[in-house]
Design a protein around this motif. Structure first.
Motif, mmCIF file in Angstrom:
data_model
loop_
_atom_site.group_PDB
_atom_site.id
_atom_site.type_symbol
_atom_site.label_atom_id
_atom_site.label_comp_id
_atom_site.label_asym_id
_atom_site.label_seq_id
_atom_site.Cartn_x
_atom_site.Cartn_y
_atom_site.Cartn_z
ATOM 1 N N GLU A 141 -14.632 -9.481 3.635
ATOM 2 C CA GLU A 141 -13.949 -8.233 3.284
ATOM 3 C C GLU A 141 -14.660 -7.572 2.115
ATOM 4 O OE1 GLU A 141 -9.378 -7.645 3.508
ATOM 5 O OE2 GLU A 141 -9.835 -8.172 1.435
ATOM 6 N N GLY B 222 -8.507 1.313 4.003
ATOM 7 C CA GLY B 222 -9.872 1.717 3.720
ATOM 8 C C GLY B 222 -10.798 0.578 3.352
ATOM 9 N N ARG B 223 -10.386 -0.657 3.574
ATOM 10 C CA ARG B 223 -11.185 -1.823 3.185
ATOM 11 C C ARG B 223 -11.798 -2.459 4.426
ATOM 12 N NH1 ARG B 223 -8.347 -6.129 -0.688
ATOM 13 N NH2 ARG B 223 -8.500 -4.275 -2.026
ATOM 14 N N PRO B 224 -13.119 -2.351 4.614
ATOM 15 C CA PRO B 224 -13.760 -2.946 5.797
ATOM 16 C C PRO B 224 -13.606 -4.463 5.807
ATOM 17 C CG PRO B 224 -15.242 -1.411 4.677
ATOM 18 C CD PRO B 224 -14.089 -1.652 3.757
ATOM 19 N N SER B 225 -13.195 -5.004 6.948
ATOM 20 C CA SER B 225 -13.000 -6.452 7.044
ATOM 21 C C SER B 225 -13.466 -6.946 8.402
ATOM 22 C CB SER B 225 -11.528 -6.816 6.829
ATOM 23 O OG SER B 225 -10.719 -6.245 7.849
ATOM 24 N N LEU C 284 -9.897 -2.061 9.119
ATOM 25 C CA LEU C 284 -10.107 -1.094 8.047
ATOM 26 C C LEU C 284 -8.769 -0.794 7.372
ATOM 27 C CD1 LEU C 284 -12.547 0.476 6.866
ATOM 28 C CD2 LEU C 284 -11.816 2.430 8.237
ATOM 29 N N LYS C 285 -8.039 -1.831 7.017
ATOM 30 C CA LYS C 285 -6.726 -1.661 6.396
ATOM 31 C C LYS C 285 -6.883 -1.113 4.990
ATOM 32 C CE LYS C 285 -2.423 -4.087 5.381
ATOM 33 N NZ LYS C 285 -1.699 -5.378 5.410
#
Length: 456
Positions: A89, A75-78, A72-73
């Protein structure tokens, strides 16, 4: 037997019994101990078996769990497979614009009242990732628009091959790399809208959601890209779907990673088989809260069109400057002479909070500002940036019978990067249009606009 003998015999028997009792008891106790020990050994073996079974099960579960790495870098779900061959992603951006126009009398008489409005310029959501490492994909939809939102359309849907180091082969609906301003992500541009010079260029065969096949590549200091494009997404059943365009861009940067960096580039586009044998050059006044276009050549019957020009930029620490000049040539049909137009801009910016501008050689353009001290409860003020731009576009060629107007815009901006995901942009624009059409109407307006930007 005498009494004495009887007593002696009884005593002897009691003594014998007394002496034999401990031996008998000892024999029974040892047997019991041996039986208990055997039971304990059997129980221990069962416990060992249970531990082995559960250990194997736990290990299996741990191995299954490690099959997918979740992140969740920013705020981006991957998601990533354990072997790294597959990634997925989810990302998006929302650009909410509000604006106010102050028109002069000539502008109100010619255009009517421009709409003070609030709308999502962009509302994009989608996913990207890799397949077997060597292939990348993008699939994004856009629900925003200029002056009004829309139901949603394909913004990007493309497959890329990246198995050759430094080279990216693409096919699908993409945004071809053309001009410095357009190669900079909308999340990272310095002003709310790109300069008209760049917008006119991308209107000829490029822009968002363009059906294309092409390649882009770079070394440590050099970038190059070339594409063959057709119509935009959704134009397959119209005459626009048959258009054929060739475009490309090259750039060189002296020191892209650190220190004083000079950037030099050149972009060009050539359009043939124009939709309906016509082309129209026009643009909004670098703000799209109201969708009105103020310079417009109108439809020109044409066989081909081309545009080309240089781009230059310089960055050092928290300072950056860039400019582009483009010439547009239209081969008109019939007896009408060829039409020629030009547009250019210069801009400069300074990060007051001291962060350095970052340059990306993979796209030969600038990346966004990343605050050293993000704004949050308990401390941090984010990053602050000031900027100014002068832009001019001349769509008049009286000798060719075209009078689309000359537009001059001064823009001053203040940007606040609260953190990596949130940015606020405040722009003031002074717009002047001259020689729009006979009788050479001149008009203008001032505008102030605020963008609230969220990305993940």
């Amino acid at each position: 037997m005498t009494l004495r003998n009887i007593l002696l015999a009884g005593t002897a028997i009691g003594a014998a019994a007394f002496l034999a009792a401990p031996a008998f008891a000892a024999s029974n106790t040892q047997a019991e101990l041996d039986a208990l020990k055997a039971q304990i050994d059997a129980l221990q073996r069962k416990i060992d078996d249970v531990e082995i079974q559960h250990g194997t099960a736990i290990k299996s579960l741990e191995e299954r769990k490690s099959d997918v790495k979740v992140g969740l870098k920013n705020g981006r779900p991957s998601f990533e497979s354990a072997d790294g061959n597959f990634t997925f992603e989810i990302s998006g951006r929302a650009h909410l614009d509000m604006g106010y126009y102050d028109q002069d009398n000539a502008s109100e008489a010619r255009l009517g009242g421009l709409g003070n409005n609030i709308n999502f310029r962009r509302a994009i959501i989608g996913a990207s990732g890799t397949v077997w490492k060597d292939f990348e994909y993008d699939l994004y939809f856009n629900f925003g628009d200029s002056g009004d939102e829309k139901a949603g359309e394909i913004y990007e849907a493309a497959l890329h091959y990246v198995g050759i180091d430094g080279l990216k082969l693409s096919i699908g609906a993409i945004q071809p790399k053309l001009t410095l301003d357009d190669s900079t992500s909308s999340n990272d541009i310095t002003f709310i809208e790109r300069a008209t010079a760049a917008n006119l260029m991308t209107g000829i065969g490029a822009g968002d959601g363009r059906m294309a096949v092409g390649a882009a590549g770079n070394t440590d200091n050099f970038f190059g890209a070339a594409y063959y494009t057709m119509g935009s997404v959704g134009a397959g059943n119209t005459t626009d779907g048959d258009t054929s365009n060739v475009l490309g861009r090259v750039a060189f940067a002296t020191s892209p990673k650190e220190g004083a960096n000079f950037h030099f580039g050149l972009s060009g586009t050539y359009a043939a088989n124009l939709p309906g044998d016509a082309i129209r050059l026009r643009d909004r006044p670098e703000l799209r809260v109201d969708a009105t276009r103020m310079i417009d050549t109108g439809g020109m019957a044409a066989d081909t069109a081309m545009a080309y020009g240089p781009e230059v930029a310089f960055n050092y620490g928290p300072f950056r400057a860039q400019g582009e000049y483009y010439r547009y040539e239209v081969d008109q049909l019939g007896a009408a002479p060829d039409a020629e137009f030009d547009a250019w801009y210069l801009q400069a910016s300074w990060i007051l909070s001291g962060e350095n501008y970052k340059y990306s050689m993979s796209k030969a353009a600038y990346s966004g500002v990343s605050p050293n001290n993000p704004f949050m409860a308990g401390g941090g003020m984010g990053a602050w940036e000031i900027a100014a731009r002068y832009s001019q576009a001349d769509l008049n060629d009286l000798g060719a019978g075209v009078q689309g107007g000359q537009q001059d815009i001064i823009t001053v901006g203040l940007n606040w990067y609260a953190n990596k995901n949130v940015r606020f942009m405040l722009n003031y624009l002074n717009v002047e249009v001259e020689d729009r059409t006979a009788p050479f109407a001149d008009f203008g307006h001032d505008a102030i606009a605020l963008r609230t930007q969220f990305t993940f």
